[in-house]
Design an enzyme around this catalytic site. Structure first.
Site, PDB file in Angstrom:
ATOM      1  N   ALA A 166       0.829  -1.203   0.000  1.00  0.00           N
ATOM      2  CA  ALA A 166       0.000   0.000   0.000  1.00  0.00           C
ATOM      3  C   ALA A 166       0.863   1.253   0.000  1.00  0.00           C
ATOM      4  O   ALA A 166       1.978   1.265   0.529  1.00  0.00           O
ATOM      5  CB  ALA A 166      -0.913   0.005   1.219  1.00  0.00           C
ATOM      6  N   GLY A 225       0.467  -5.593   0.488  1.00  0.00           N
ATOM      7  CA  GLY A 225      -0.497  -5.752  -0.578  1.00  0.00           C
ATOM      8  C   GLY A 225       0.099  -6.323  -1.851  1.00  0.00           C
ATOM      9  O   GLY A 225      -0.612  -6.953  -2.639  1.00  0.00           O
ATOM     10  N   GLU A 233       2.322  -6.042   8.103  1.00  0.00           N
ATOM     11  CA  GLU A 233       1.243  -5.210   8.635  1.00  0.00           C
ATOM     12  C   GLU A 233       1.180  -5.179  10.159  1.00  0.00           C
ATOM     13  O   GLU A 233       0.840  -4.136  10.744  1.00  0.00           O
ATOM     14  CB  GLU A 233      -0.106  -5.682   8.068  1.00  0.00           C
ATOM     15  CG  GLU A 233      -0.365  -5.243   6.631  1.00  0.00           C
ATOM     16  CD  GLU A 233       0.229  -6.201   5.614  1.00  0.00           C
ATOM     17  OE1 GLU A 233      -0.038  -6.039   4.414  1.00  0.00           O
ATOM     18  OE2 GLU A 233       0.990  -7.118   6.022  1.00  0.00           O
TER      19      GLU A 233
END
Length: 300
Positions: free
Chosen positions: A106, A151, A174
């Site tokens: 991301a 991602g 994450e």
């Protein structure tokens, strides 16, 4: 013979109207390559001649290491929709035009400017986009060089097959940002590498290299650095030579069968097989075998 629409499951029927839109020719390293810029960071390339049927989805946002922001997300959505509507597509290769990077995940600089509601909407859209990639009726092959993080890795595991260069790195970092992989990572990764290995990678955020990714089954092949695209293209060419309807049905049978118990899975297989019995391609395959020649499949 019944019309093709009566033979193929409705989920596999695709309109060719989007595919009929004009493609732009580009002079480059591959003669006759046809390219369509879906958006600046996402491109579709349709290969010509004997490779007709192979579609390339290529990421091209070098200034941000292919980080997924709003523009790239829109580009991915449009590209996947276009491929899904292209009845001439037989197989898709997902790769990067940026050297030594697949996708950094991301766009956190852009994410920092979003409020909570916008973040939730963006992640939901990204999850839906990768689900659409996974749901394409044709096989998808990810060619990975360099980093596939967050991602980016979630995109790769939404593909059917993965090939990486040995210097590639993989991570779902994450939890280090006090969140979890939210675009399908917590669900797809355990289904690929197993529950325990997936928990270790997600809970620690540890990076692994290409050889380790191969050893745990995250990728199908690990090749010398710089060779992932060529290997992925070789696989795509192998698939492209097979009966296109059979390839779609095989993917559907596997995917749907994995979601149910064995007795129901065998019924899924039976239904998929049945839809191929009255096709011209099946008869062509038998004729080519008897005549000791290469089959000429038309997808009918």
């Amino acid at each position: 013979m019944p019309p093709l629409r009566a033979l193929i499951a409705p989920s596999l029927l695709r309109s060719s109207s989007a595919a009929a839109a004009p493609f732009l020719r580009r002079s480059g390293s591959r003669r006759g390559l046809i390219i369509q810029a879906i958006s600046e960071p996402v491109r579709i390339e349709r290969l010509p001649d004997s490779d007709s049927g192979i579609i390339e989805l290529r990421l091209d946002r070098p200034e941000a290491k292919n980080a997924i922001g709003k523009e790239m997300l829109r580009g991915l959505q449009n590209a996947i929709e276009r491929i899904g509507n292209d009845s001439s597509a037989n197989v898709v290769v997902v790769s990067s035009l940026v050297p030594r990077i697949f996708c950094a995940g991301a766009d956190l600089k852009e994410r920092k400017l979003m409020n909570t509601s916008e973040v939730e909407q963006f992640v939901n859209s990204l999850r839906s986009t990768f689900s659409s990639l996974e749901a394409l009726s044709v096989p998808t092959v990810a060619a990975i060089e360099g980093a596939a993080l967050g991602g980016g890795l979630e995109m790769a595991i939404s593909c059917d097959l993965r090939v990486c260069g040995e210097e590639s790195t993989f991570s779902l970092p994450e939890t280090g940002l006090a969140i979890i992989p939210g675009a399908g990572g917590t669900q797809r990764l355990p289904r690929i590498v197993g529950r325990s290995a997936a928990k270790e990678l997600i809970l620690t955020g540890r990076r692994i290299n290409g050889k380790e990714a191969l050893s745990m089954g995250l990728v199908n092949y690990c090749v010398p650095a710089g060779e992932a695209y060529n290997k992925a293209l070789h696989i795509a060419r192998d698939i492209n030579q097979k009966g296109p309807l059979a390839i779609r049905m095989a993917k559907q049978a596997i995917n749907k069968g994995m979601e149910v118990v064995m007795s129901s899975a065998l019924a899924v297989e039976e239904e998929c097989y049945k839809q191929l019995l009255d096709t011209e391609d099946r008869l062509e395959g038998l004729a080519a075998f008897a005549e000791k020649r290469k089959p000429r499949y038309l997808g009918i």
